[in-house]
Write a protein that holds these residues in place. Sequence first.
Motif, PDB file in Angstrom:
ATOM      1  N   ILE A   6       0.859  -1.187   0.000  1.00 29.66           N
ATOM      2  CA  ILE A   6       0.000   0.000   0.000  1.00 29.66           C
ATOM      3  C   ILE A   6       0.895   1.237   0.000  1.00 29.66           C
ATOM      4  N   GLN A  10      -2.090   6.513   0.191  1.00 32.69           N
ATOM      5  CA  GLN A  10      -3.398   5.972   0.579  1.00 32.69           C
ATOM      6  C   GLN A  10      -4.142   6.991   1.439  1.00 32.69           C
ATOM      7  N   LYS A  70      -7.340   0.139  -2.385  1.00 34.21           N
ATOM      8  CA  LYS A  70      -6.025   0.315  -1.763  1.00 34.21           C
ATOM      9  C   LYS A  70      -5.069   0.829  -2.827  1.00 34.21           C
TER      10      LYS A  70
END
Length: 193
Positions: A6, A10, A70
């Motif tokens: 990730i 994010q 994500k």
Amino acid sequence: MSEKKIHEDQKYIDGLLNNNSFIIEAIYQKFVPKVVNYIKQNSGDAEQAKDIIQETIVTIYNQAKEKDLKLTCPFDAYFFLLCKRKWLNELKKKKNKEVTINEELLFKDDGAQELAYETLLFGEKQDLFNEMFNKLGKACKDLIKATFKINSMEEVAKSLNISYAYARKKKSLCIGQLTKLVQESPKFNQLNY
């Protein structure tokens, strides 16, 4: 195949989901000017750019909410690609207009390309669903909307003042009708369902 990491960006997706005004303002300050510039250089104007940006933000929000998006690439690349593709789709709709595309601003980030494609596809599927949903009768729309908001079919039936058995049967018929409308749409095969 390893799990993708990730990206630290994010935070922008999470900020949109949480309606964080600081994050939303940061998106508009950091990423929007490049999109506006791109659209203006490619047969568009500032108003059209604002529309594309707004549609893109709504699409990202919806995918994050529905599919737990994500981010595995920089938000800048992802956001720009989504806006660019939405703009190119808009230009394709207006084929009679001469189109000049400035490709200097393109990103070569495969992660961004993949995420942008998935998000656009999600948005197009959602648009098709909404378009076909609006073709249903009022009774079907009310019943389906109620089932999205209320977990129990008993409560749905009570809220619509109909019997439980009728609510279940009607829901099945309405979902069948909606599915048929979606599958018969020419857009359905284009979206690779």
